[in-house]
Design an enzyme around this catalytic site. Structure first.
Site, PDB file in Angstrom:
ATOM      1  CG  HIS A  38      -1.962  -1.006   1.254  1.00 20.29           C
ATOM      2  ND1 HIS A  38      -2.888  -1.128   0.249  1.00 20.29           N
ATOM      3  CD2 HIS A  38      -2.272  -1.969   2.177  1.00 20.29           C
ATOM      4  CE1 HIS A  38      -3.723  -2.116   0.542  1.00 20.29           C
ATOM      5  NE2 HIS A  38      -3.369  -2.649   1.694  1.00 20.29           N
ATOM      6  CB  CYS A  70      -2.623   3.678  -3.995  1.00 25.77           C
ATOM      7  SG  CYS A  70      -3.880   2.575  -4.680  1.00 25.77           S
TER       8      CYS A  70
END
Length: 481
Positions: free
Chosen positions: A319, A362
């Site tokens: 992430h 991301c």
């Protein structure tokens, strides 16, 4: 007619066509700007340039094709041919066509000329660096505006510098900048020579008027060719030391305080497979905490094997947000902090050698996508930092990010992420063709930008940043993958 038909520009008094027009709108919704540019280019021989310039969407082009009776519910083959050429074969089903059907009919029913097919094929193989070199060679004749490879070739054609019978300028550019494209041009010449001679097509008064105003004569082109400066052969990073180098993969699947990342193990395995095939010694580290990451960075910063290696690769699957990635225990680590361990001062063994970093994470806010894909992070309301800020201020670095700052990247929970899977697939297909890493990443950008979720509403665009001084071309492995 429905309001949707009116908004799209389609005009029909036959309610029976609504289903067909609806399918055209569906196709339109699944095509991006690059696809529309391709369609406009491929239709230059059958739709006037003025109409094409005003077309801003695929539905505008479909409307012109319907008016010219080049497209109908009974005979949608021309559109099927166009979708086939721009590699949107999955959309053929909306026309009740298959890839095999189109391929079997192209020899007898194909409308797109050999010349236009050639230019489109060449545009797909001219990377951003190749395009810069070509524009540099023609800098006195080309306007100083941003151009795509397809736009560049269209400009040459519009100015009368190339046509189906005169490819001298194009051949000279390809021979100097991208020699492997000469095979496509030679193939075109052979196929054109074998065609039955047909009378010239009457293109109407508009085309005739344009012919009269062509700004370059054949003699002008001859002078331009003679005046082209020799382009120095691009330097290439050395790839002949004792071993290719080390590849590190940080694969975070489970987190102490964040959602798991199903599908990431598929990415890690694909990366291991491909980089081992390229000759790297690959180590995969799963569910790496901040402390463990620090140890890994310290180990490879001081690794004695760098002195005999050609290159270094570091991949992070996790992430992330805003120029940073998360460790498995939830610590946000700036990408720049990771890369700074491998500067020439910190890691002398990698001085003057290419250092590649690929980040699947991301760089913006987590969203709620359909269940078959997931987003890899958090928050695009803030103004994102420049990607270039993450790269150390010295040469020989490349950072490949799955998405532009401020936006999410997508991962299939079974098949892996769009970006990493595309990267691995293009390395497998383009390294054997001796393509350099920037050309490969351009192909990855094109591939990922055309992917979408099942509803066609979620898109992604990768972004590379680099300070490479030379071309990076991996030697072709002896073994097939």
């Amino acid at each position: 007619m429905t309001s949707q038909d009116q908004n799209s520009g389609f005009r029909s008094d036959d309610n029976g066509q609504s289903s067909f027009l609806g399918k055209l709108l569906t196709i339109d919704s699944k095509l991006g700007n690059q696809d529309v540019e391709g369609l406009k280019f491929l239709c230059r021989d059958c739709i006037s340039h003025r109409q094409l310039e005003k077309s801003s969407s695929a539905s505008d082009i479909f409307d012109h094709l319907l008016e010219e009776e080049l497209l109908s519910e009974e005979d949608p083959f021309f559109l099927a041919e166009l979708l086939y050429i721009i590699k949107q074969k999955s959309l053929l089903r909306y026309l009740n066509q298959s890839k095999e059907q189109v391929e079997s009919l192209l020899p007898t029913r194909g409308r797109v000329s050999l010349f236009r097919n050639l230019l489109y094929e060449l545009s797909e193989s001219i990377g951003s660096e190749n395009l810069k070199d070509m524009i540099f060679l023609l800098r006195e004749s080309i306007p100083k505006i941003q151009m795509t490879s397809l736009g560049f070739l269209a400009y040459l054609e519009k100015q009368g510098l190339i046509d189906e019978d005169n490819l001298r300028l194009l051949e000279d550019l390809c021979r100097r900048v991208v020699p492997n494209l000469m095979r496509k041009i030679e193939k075109y010449k052979r196929e054109k020579a074998s065609q039955v001679v047909t009378p010239p097509v009457d293109r109407g008064p508009e085309s005739l008027h344009q012919r009269k105003e062509e700004p370059f004569s054949r003699s002008d082109i001859e002078e331009l060719l003679e005046a082209l400066p020799a382009l120095p052969k691009a330097s290439v990073y050395r790839m002949d030391r004792k071993h290719r180098g080390h590849c590190v993969v940080v694969n975070n699947h489970k987190f102490t305080s964040m959602l798991d990342r199903p599908g990431t193990d598929k990415d890690a395995e694909h990366l291991r497979h491909v980089f081992e095939w390229l000759g790297f010694s690959v180590r995969v580290y799963d569910n790496v905490t901040k402390g463990h990451l620090d140890n890994v960075l310290q180990e490879y910063k001081c690794h004695p094997g760098h002195s005999d290696g050609d290159c270094f690769v570091f991949c992070v699957l996790t992430h992330g947000k805003f120029g940073a990635v998360y460790s498995s225990d939830g610590t946000l680590v700036p990408i720049q902090e990771i890369m700074s361990h491998f500067t020439a001062q910190q890691c002398p063994g990698l001085a003057h050698k290419p250092k590649l970093f690929f980040i699947q994470a991301c760089q913006g806010e987590e969203i709620q996508p359909p269940v078959f894909i997931e987003a890899d992070a958090v928050n695009p309301e803030r103004v994102p930092p420049s990607l270039q800020d993450s790269i150390p201020d010295e040469a020989d670095f490349l950072l490949g990010l799955a998405t532009v700052p401020g936006y999410v990247s997508f991962r299939h929970v079974e098949k892996g992420s769009w970006y990493i899977q595309s990267l691995c697939n293009h390395l497998k297909s383009l390294v054997p063709r001796n393509e350099d890493i920037l050309s490969i990443l351009t192909a990855v950008n094109n591939d990922v930008s055309q992917q979408a979720d099942r509803e066609g509403t979620k898109k992604q665009m990768p972004q590379p940043a680099f300070t490479l001084r030379k071309k990076l071309v991996f030697p072709v492995p002896q073994e097939k993958l």
